[in-house]
Design a protein around this motif. Structure first.
Motif, PDB file in Angstrom:
ATOM      1  N   ILE A  21     -55.087  81.707 -15.106  1.00 44.95           N
ATOM      2  CA  ILE A  21     -53.814  81.908 -14.406  1.00 44.95           C
ATOM      3  C   ILE A  21     -53.663  80.923 -13.258  1.00 44.95           C
ATOM      4  O   ILE A  21     -52.601  80.300 -13.074  1.00 44.95           O
ATOM      5  N   LEU A  22     -54.738  80.755 -12.473  1.00 45.94           N
ATOM      6  CA  LEU A  22     -54.678  79.818 -11.354  1.00 45.94           C
ATOM      7  C   LEU A  22     -54.470  78.388 -11.837  1.00 45.94           C
ATOM      8  O   LEU A  22     -53.707  77.615 -11.231  1.00 45.94           O
ATOM      9  N   ALA A  23     -55.144  78.025 -12.923  1.00 41.54           N
ATOM     10  CA  ALA A  23     -54.964  76.679 -13.478  1.00 41.54           C
ATOM     11  C   ALA A  23     -53.523  76.470 -13.930  1.00 41.54           C
ATOM     12  O   ALA A  23     -52.947  75.392 -13.725  1.00 41.54           O
ATOM     13  N   ALA A  24     -52.932  77.488 -14.545  1.00 41.22           N
ATOM     14  CA  ALA A  24     -51.547  77.361 -15.000  1.00 41.22           C
ATOM     15  C   ALA A  24     -50.576  77.246 -13.833  1.00 41.22           C
ATOM     16  O   ALA A  24     -49.630  76.441 -13.865  1.00 41.22           O
ATOM     17  N   ILE A  25     -50.815  78.030 -12.787  1.00 40.14           N
ATOM     18  CA  ILE A  25     -49.903  78.014 -11.639  1.00 40.14           C
ATOM     19  C   ILE A  25     -49.996  76.685 -10.887  1.00 40.14           C
ATOM     20  O   ILE A  25     -48.970  76.090 -10.515  1.00 40.14           O
ATOM     21  N   PHE A  26     -51.210  76.217 -10.666  1.00 42.01           N
ATOM     22  CA  PHE A  26     -51.411  75.013  -9.848  1.00 42.01           C
ATOM     23  C   PHE A  26     -51.668  73.772 -10.700  1.00 42.01           C
ATOM     24  O   PHE A  26     -52.335  72.836 -10.250  1.00 42.01           O
ATOM     25  N   ALA A  27     -51.132  73.754 -11.918  1.00 40.28           N
ATOM     26  CA  ALA A  27     -51.341  72.620 -12.817  1.00 40.28           C
ATOM     27  C   ALA A  27     -50.948  71.275 -12.205  1.00 40.28           C
ATOM     28  O   ALA A  27     -51.700  70.300 -12.310  1.00 40.28           O
ATOM     29  N   PRO A  28     -49.782  71.165 -11.534  1.00 35.52           N
ATOM     30  CA  PRO A  28     -49.438  69.853 -10.957  1.00 35.52           C
ATOM     31  C   PRO A  28     -50.401  69.391  -9.867  1.00 35.52           C
ATOM     32  O   PRO A  28     -50.550  68.181  -9.652  1.00 35.52           O
ATOM     33  N   ALA A  29     -51.032  70.351  -9.183  1.00 33.47           N
ATOM     34  CA  ALA A  29     -51.913  69.989  -8.072  1.00 33.47           C
ATOM     35  C   ALA A  29     -53.308  69.599  -8.529  1.00 33.47           C
ATOM     36  O   ALA A  29     -54.007  68.853  -7.832  1.00 33.47           O
ATOM     37  N   ILE A  30     -53.743  70.071  -9.694  1.00 37.80           N
ATOM     38  CA  ILE A  30     -55.116  69.815 -10.129  1.00 37.80           C
ATOM     39  C   ILE A  30     -55.192  68.785 -11.244  1.00 37.80           C
ATOM     40  O   ILE A  30     -56.273  68.509 -11.754  1.00 37.80           O
ATOM     41  N   ASP A  73     -53.722  61.240 -30.097  1.00 42.37           N
ATOM     42  CA  ASP A  73     -53.233  60.101 -30.876  1.00 42.37           C
ATOM     43  C   ASP A  73     -52.168  59.290 -30.154  1.00 42.37           C
ATOM     44  O   ASP A  73     -51.837  58.183 -30.564  1.00 42.37           O
ATOM     45  N   GLN A  74     -51.614  59.818 -29.055  1.00 37.08           N
ATOM     46  CA  GLN A  74     -50.632  59.078 -28.269  1.00 37.08           C
ATOM     47  C   GLN A  74     -51.174  58.667 -26.902  1.00 37.08           C
ATOM     48  O   GLN A  74     -50.408  58.235 -26.044  1.00 37.08           O
ATOM     49  N   GLY A  75     -52.475  58.812 -26.717  1.00 34.98           N
ATOM     50  CA  GLY A  75     -53.096  58.407 -25.462  1.00 34.98           C
ATOM     51  C   GLY A  75     -52.888  59.384 -24.322  1.00 34.98           C
ATOM     52  O   GLY A  75     -53.117  59.015 -23.157  1.00 34.98           O
ATOM     53  N   ARG A  76     -52.490  60.615 -24.594  1.00 35.15           N
ATOM     54  CA  ARG A  76     -52.278  61.600 -23.536  1.00 35.15           C
ATOM     55  C   ARG A  76     -53.579  62.331 -23.217  1.00 35.15           C
ATOM     56  O   ARG A  76     -54.367  62.618 -24.121  1.00 35.15           O
ATOM     57  N   ASP A  77     -53.768  62.631 -21.954  1.00 34.33           N
ATOM     58  CA  ASP A  77     -54.995  63.292 -21.508  1.00 34.33           C
ATOM     59  C   ASP A  77     -55.045  64.720 -22.035  1.00 34.33           C
ATOM     60  O   ASP A  77     -54.148  65.532 -21.779  1.00 34.33           O
ATOM     61  N   ILE A  78     -56.094  65.041 -22.756  1.00 36.59           N
ATOM     62  CA  ILE A  78     -56.197  66.353 -23.396  1.00 36.59           C
ATOM     63  C   ILE A  78     -56.401  67.457 -22.365  1.00 36.59           C
ATOM     64  O   ILE A  78     -55.805  68.533 -22.474  1.00 36.59           O
ATOM     65  N   LEU A  79     -57.220  67.218 -21.352  1.00 33.54           N
ATOM     66  CA  LEU A  79     -57.457  68.242 -20.336  1.00 33.54           C
ATOM     67  C   LEU A  79     -56.158  68.609 -19.630  1.00 33.54           C
ATOM     68  O   LEU A  79     -55.884  69.797 -19.392  1.00 33.54           O
ATOM     69  N   THR A  80     -55.356  67.613 -19.290  1.00 35.78           N
ATOM     70  CA  THR A  80     -54.072  67.879 -18.638  1.00 35.78           C
ATOM     71  C   THR A  80     -53.174  68.711 -19.535  1.00 35.78           C
ATOM     72  O   THR A  80     -52.532  69.672 -19.090  1.00 35.78           O
ATOM     73  N   ARG A  81     -53.123  68.372 -20.814  1.00 36.62           N
ATOM     74  CA  ARG A  81     -52.265  69.108 -21.740  1.00 36.62           C
ATOM     75  C   ARG A  81     -52.780  70.533 -21.972  1.00 36.62           C
ATOM     76  O   ARG A  81     -51.985  71.457 -22.173  1.00 36.62           O
ATOM     77  N   ILE A  82     -54.083  70.725 -21.940  1.00 32.44           N
ATOM     78  CA  ILE A  82     -54.633  72.080 -22.068  1.00 32.44           C
ATOM     79  C   ILE A  82     -54.225  72.931 -20.867  1.00 32.44           C
ATOM     80  O   ILE A  82     -53.833  74.100 -21.017  1.00 32.44           O
ATOM     81  N   ILE A  83     -54.308  72.361 -19.673  1.00 34.89           N
ATOM     82  CA  ILE A  83     -53.947  73.104 -18.462  1.00 34.89           C
ATOM     83  C   ILE A  83     -52.475  73.466 -18.477  1.00 34.89           C
ATOM     84  O   ILE A  83     -52.085  74.607 -18.173  1.00 34.89           O
TER      85      ILE A  83
END
Length: 311
Positions: free
Chosen positions: A53-62, A95-105
């Motif tokens: 939940i915290l990761a989802a809320i503060f996704a832009p900050a982390i 496959d498009q060069g996007r960061d997987i960790l960022t997309r998971i968060i």
């Protein structure tokens, strides 16, 4: 021996009443915490859910990367511990060069939001229909119960696929598809509990005292069955997240480029032998959240369900 006189003014009586309620609430929470300490797995699961939940809320900050934009230069970079990986992309890129960790968060936002809204609407509809059907019975109960039985005849995923195929993809349609059948379990639970509770002595006492039917339902019966509803809602939350991921995997749920765990798994299924991390880490995110929700729900069931305590 002297006794403290009862408060006379309306303000003093209100303060006295709120004081009693506050002490009762503290005692209930203390008892709940004491019981939960007997279920360490549920406590660990609650911590894991809180981290999601915290990761989802503060996704832009982390996060430092854009979840929807990538670069062909960084396409299929492996995780940082593998040869060719870097600390810039800890879990690699897709496959498009996007960061997987960022997309998971960011994908956690979608899964949690869909789960909360779908379960919330299902509880509201099922609770209302179940309370009315169980208390009043009659033709209304027969009609709603037959409709619930009809919906139960269809497997949830196949039914949701049919609804999404008819309505088309989208967040609102996804919520509608999940709640169109999701209310049935709450309806059956509340209806059964209402039928059992309305014959008990405290309900008869409320009826004799002149309390109306609506007041009896909302003020007397529902508070006594909300624990079971809350436990069921917690357990159904994980199921709704699985349904959302399944529909997104099939291309019927959340549409790209919005990051959703199901569509992320689907995008990497063609590269399992060469870039296994594209599908593996979003899949592990789904498993981790759903497992934590189920373990926490099991702990709540043991603590809050009085029938299990009697057994």
């Amino acid at each position: 021996m002297t006794t403290t006189p009862a408060p006379t003014s309306s303000w003093a009586r209100a303060r006295h009443l709120w004081g009693l309620r506050w002490r009762m609430m503290r005692r209930n929470w203390s008892e709940f915490a004491h019981q939960m300490r007997k279920h360490p797995l549920a406590i660990i699961a609650a911590v894991v859910i809180l981290l999601y939940i915290l990761a989802a809320i503060f996704a832009p900050a982390i996060t430092v990367h854009d979840p929807t934009r990538g670069s062909l230069r960084t396409r299929f970079e492996p995780p940082f511990w593998m040869e060719g990986g870097s600390t810039e992309f800890l879990l690699g890129t897709d496959d498009q060069g996007r960061d997987i960790l960022t997309r998971i968060i960011y994908g956690a936002r979608v899964s949690l939001l869909v789960g909360v809204i779908a379960v919330g609407v299902s509880v509201l509809v099922g609770l209302t229909l179940g309370a009315l059907a169980g208390f009043y019975r009659g033709r209304f109960d027969t009609i709603v119960s037959r409709a619930a039985d009809l919906l139960l005849a269809f497997p949830f995923l196949i039914f949701a696929i049919g609804v999404m195929a008819f309505l088309g993809p989208g967040f609102g349609n996804l919520i509608l598809a999940l709640t169109f059948k999701g209310w049935v379990e709450f309806f059956r639970l509340v209806r059964g509990e209402m039928m059992a509770e309305k014959t008990k002595e405290y309900v008869e006492a409320a009826r004799v005292s002149g309390m109306g039917k609506v007041a009896i339902i909302t003020r007397e019966i529902l508070p006594n069955i909300m624990q079971a509803v809350f436990v069921l809602a917690t357990l159904r939350m994980g199921y709704m997240i699985i349904m959302e991921a399944s529909l997104s995997f099939l291309g019927l749920g959340i549409q790209p480029p919005t990051p959703a765990w199901g569509s992320m798994v689907a995008s990497g299924r063609d590269y399992l032998l060469t870039a296994w991390w594209v599908s593996t880490f979003p899949g592990l995110a789904i498993v981790g959240l759903v497992l934590a929700i189920n373990l926490f729900g099991e702990g709540l069931r043991d603590v809050l369900d009085p029938r299990l305590k009697i057994e």
